[in-house]
Design an enzyme around this catalytic site. Structure first.
Site, PDB file in Angstrom:
ATOM      1  N   THR A  57       0.870  -1.176   0.000  1.00 53.59           N
ATOM      2  CA  THR A  57       0.000   0.000   0.000  1.00 53.59           C
ATOM      3  C   THR A  57       0.904   1.222   0.000  1.00 53.59           C
ATOM      4  O   THR A  57       1.659   1.439   0.952  1.00 53.59           O
ATOM      5  CB  THR A  57      -0.890   0.023   1.262  1.00 53.59           C
ATOM      6  OG1 THR A  57      -1.634  -1.187   1.317  1.00 53.59           O
ATOM      7  CG2 THR A  57      -1.845   1.207   1.215  1.00 53.59           C
ATOM      8  N   LYS A  65      -7.834   1.424  -3.106  1.00 59.99           N
ATOM      9  CA  LYS A  65      -7.484   0.984  -1.749  1.00 59.99           C
ATOM     10  C   LYS A  65      -7.643   2.122  -0.734  1.00 59.99           C
ATOM     11  O   LYS A  65      -8.243   1.943   0.330  1.00 59.99           O
ATOM     12  CB  LYS A  65      -6.041   0.470  -1.756  1.00 59.99           C
ATOM     13  CG  LYS A  65      -5.402   0.288  -0.411  1.00 59.99           C
ATOM     14  CD  LYS A  65      -5.655  -1.065   0.183  1.00 59.99           C
ATOM     15  CE  LYS A  65      -5.110  -1.149   1.603  1.00 59.99           C
ATOM     16  NZ  LYS A  65      -5.433  -2.364   2.270  1.00 59.99           N
ATOM     17  N   LYS A 109      -1.748   4.981   8.661  1.00 63.82           N
ATOM     18  CA  LYS A 109      -0.949   5.051   7.425  1.00 63.82           C
ATOM     19  C   LYS A 109      -1.868   5.251   6.219  1.00 63.82           C
ATOM     20  O   LYS A 109      -1.634   6.121   5.379  1.00 63.82           O
ATOM     21  CB  LYS A 109      -0.134   3.759   7.251  1.00 63.82           C
ATOM     22  CG  LYS A 109       0.541   3.668   5.896  1.00 63.82           C
ATOM     23  CD  LYS A 109       1.132   2.306   5.584  1.00 63.82           C
ATOM     24  CE  LYS A 109       1.539   2.272   4.104  1.00 63.82           C
ATOM     25  NZ  LYS A 109       2.137   1.007   3.698  1.00 63.82           N
TER      26      LYS A 109
HETATM   27  P1  NAD Z   1       6.051  -5.724   7.321  1.00 63.86           P
HETATM   28  O1  NAD Z   1       6.748  -4.562   7.947  1.00 63.86           O
HETATM   29  O2  NAD Z   1       5.761  -6.925   8.159  1.00 63.86           O
HETATM   30  O3  NAD Z   1       6.909  -6.224   6.037  1.00 63.86           O
HETATM   31  C1  NAD Z   1       7.627  -5.396   5.189  1.00 63.86           C
HETATM   32  C2  NAD Z   1       8.944  -6.106   4.888  1.00 63.86           C
HETATM   33  O4  NAD Z   1       9.678  -5.358   3.928  1.00 63.86           O
HETATM   34  C3  NAD Z   1       9.854  -6.257   6.121  1.00 63.86           C
HETATM   35  O5  NAD Z   1      10.136  -7.624   6.331  1.00 63.86           O
HETATM   36  C4  NAD Z   1      11.087  -5.449   5.748  1.00 63.86           C
HETATM   37  O6  NAD Z   1      12.300  -6.012   6.264  1.00 63.86           O
HETATM   38  C5  NAD Z   1      11.059  -5.510   4.247  1.00 63.86           C
HETATM   39  N1  NAD Z   1      11.836  -4.451   3.615  1.00 63.86           N
HETATM   40  C6  NAD Z   1      11.901  -3.138   3.936  1.00 63.86           C
HETATM   41  N2  NAD Z   1      12.728  -2.495   3.096  1.00 63.86           N
HETATM   42  C7  NAD Z   1      13.193  -3.426   2.229  1.00 63.86           C
HETATM   43  C8  NAD Z   1      14.083  -3.382   1.124  1.00 63.86           C
HETATM   44  N3  NAD Z   1      14.664  -2.241   0.737  1.00 63.86           N
HETATM   45  N4  NAD Z   1      14.344  -4.541   0.467  1.00 63.86           N
HETATM   46  C9  NAD Z   1      13.773  -5.700   0.850  1.00 63.86           C
HETATM   47  N5  NAD Z   1      12.908  -5.811   1.887  1.00 63.86           N
HETATM   48  C10 NAD Z   1      12.647  -4.676   2.556  1.00 63.86           C
HETATM   49  O7  NAD Z   1       4.728  -5.148   6.672  1.00 63.86           O
HETATM   50  P2  NAD Z   1       3.440  -5.970   6.183  1.00 63.86           P
HETATM   51  O8  NAD Z   1       2.434  -6.000   7.274  1.00 63.86           O
HETATM   52  O9  NAD Z   1       3.887  -7.227   5.526  1.00 63.86           O
HETATM   53  O10 NAD Z   1       2.869  -4.960   5.078  1.00 63.86           O
HETATM   54  C11 NAD Z   1       3.448  -4.842   3.784  1.00 63.86           C
HETATM   55  C12 NAD Z   1       2.592  -3.910   2.964  1.00 63.86           C
HETATM   56  O11 NAD Z   1       1.261  -4.431   2.897  1.00 63.86           O
HETATM   57  C13 NAD Z   1       2.476  -2.494   3.529  1.00 63.86           C
HETATM   58  O12 NAD Z   1       2.511  -1.584   2.450  1.00 63.86           O
HETATM   59  C14 NAD Z   1       1.132  -2.507   4.226  1.00 63.86           C
HETATM   60  O13 NAD Z   1       0.550  -1.224   4.294  1.00 63.86           O
HETATM   61  C15 NAD Z   1       0.350  -3.427   3.331  1.00 63.86           C
HETATM   62  N6  NAD Z   1      -0.798  -4.100   3.983  1.00 63.86           N
HETATM   63  C16 NAD Z   1      -0.649  -4.663   5.213  1.00 63.86           C
HETATM   64  C17 NAD Z   1      -1.739  -5.294   5.808  1.00 63.86           C
HETATM   65  C18 NAD Z   1      -1.628  -5.939   7.170  1.00 63.86           C
HETATM   66  O14 NAD Z   1      -2.656  -6.293   7.753  1.00 63.86           O
HETATM   67  N7  NAD Z   1      -0.413  -6.135   7.708  1.00 63.86           N
HETATM   68  C19 NAD Z   1      -2.970  -5.345   5.136  1.00 63.86           C
HETATM   69  C20 NAD Z   1      -3.076  -4.798   3.853  1.00 63.86           C
HETATM   70  C21 NAD Z   1      -1.968  -4.167   3.296  1.00 63.86           C
END
Ligand code: NAD
Length: 290
Positions: free
Chosen positions: A87, A162, A237
């Site tokens: 997102t 979204k 966010k």
């Molecule tokens: P998260 O923080 O658990 O995972 C993100 C991952 O990206 C981390 O493991 C981090 O180490 C990695 N990362 C950061 N910078 C990086 C880079 N340069 N190279 C490689 N890896 C890198 O977050 P999440 O909960 O998995 O969410 C991911 C996305 O999905 C976000 O944009 C969030 O808004 C969206 N989202 C999350 C949810 C939810 O319920 N968690 C629901 C819908 C959408």
């Protein structure tokens, strides 16, 4: 297909694992997180992206997405799909898609709804933006990771859908919580309130499917001491992204702005971080008008 998966956090890891379980050859990269079962580990982001039929990113925000895209688009095979499921702001989605398309890649912005549970179960909903051809390449992968994919329009349209959806969600959750808090003070039983509203014109997903009052309606994070679920800081966010988009599009969104301000106060000043976004009900029920 040969798939590179970048960002193996709470959402990315189970999504990558589901693609591998379906028989695809998945290579993953994350700065810190472990690689899930069935997914090969790449040592660099470029190693995860080069030579793949599709690369999927699931990253925290638009800045990181733009930086990762800057590193990999020139290394990817011409004709491959670049599918971003994070997102992010609409502008970042468009910038990344433009850079990818200029190099002969098929770009799709495809944020999801359904949360960690949906990612694990393979029941996410994808909202996608990009060309017909790009969407057609990504659709079979959406079918594995999710249960529904809507092609919303050109690049950025997925992110637009979204943040509009989640702006409505933040506003309706706040409305539902403040109505419960008012009902309490008027001496109205919460179960009766639910019975009426859930079958009347005040109904919504927040009331009917995710009721913020414990012990009322279907099981929800309210029944688990407001453990997320969907954390308040993730709602903040998305609300901030909605207001960033509203400013750049010159759209008047007073309710969205107010919801953003309330969640910002809750998360940043009132210990709301780590609580479900429906924990606005206990916040409001203890307060008067002062
Ligand atoms: P998260 O923080 O658990 O995972 C993100 C991952 O990206 C981390 O493991 C981090 O180490 C990695 N990362 C950061 N910078 C990086 C880079 N340069 N190279 C490689 N890896 C890198 O977050 P999440 O909960 O998995 O969410 C991911 C996305 O999905 C976000 O944009 C969030 O808004 C969206 N989202 C999350 C949810 C939810 O319920 N968690 C629901 C819908 C959408």
């Amino acid at each position: 297909m040969k798939i590179g998966f970048i960002g193996l956090g709470n959402m990315g890891a189970p999504m990558a694992a589901n693609l591998a379980a379906a028989g695809h050859t998945v290579t993953g990269f994350d700065l810190v997180a472990d690689t899930p079962e069935g997914v090969a580990k790449a040592d660099t982001v470029i190693a995860a992206a080069a030579g793949q039929d599709a690369v999927i990113t699931m990253l925290p925000n638009g800045e990181i997405l733009q930086s990762v895209a800057g590193d990999i688009v020139a290394e990817m095979t011409k004709g491959a799909a670049f599918i971003d499921c994070s997102t992010v702001d609409v502008e970042s989605a468009r910038v990344v898609a433009e850079a990818a398309t200029a190099l002969g890649l098929h770009a799709v912005d495809a944020p999801v709804s359904g949360g960690i549970g949906g990612a694990a179960a393979g029941t996410l909903t994808f909202m996608a933006g990009g060309s017909e051809e790009a969407f057609a390449l990504a659709e079979p992968l959406f079918d594995i990771m999710g249960q529904k994919a809507v092609h919303c329009g050109d690049s950025g349209a997925g992110q637009a859908a979204k943040i509009c959806n989640n702006m409505i969600l933040g506003i309706t959750m706040l409305g539902t919580c403040e109505a419960f808090a008012l009902a309490d003070k008027l001496g109205l039983d919460r179960q009766k309130m639910f019975d009426v509203v859930s079958t009347s014109s005040g109904y919504s997903w927040s009331m009917n499917a995710y009721c913020p009052a414990p012990g009322v309606g279907p099981e929800s994070p309210a029944d688990n001491n407001y453990k997320p679920g969907f954390a308040a800081e993730l709602m903040l966010k998305d609300l901030r992204l909605s207001q960033q988009a509203a400013v750049s599009a010159n759209a008047d969104t007073p309710m969205g702005q107010h919801a953003t301000d309330l969640y910002a106060t809750f998360v940043e000043e009132e210990d709301g971080e780590g609580k479900d976004f429906s924990a606005m009900l206990p916040r409001l029920e203890g307060r008067g008008r002062g």
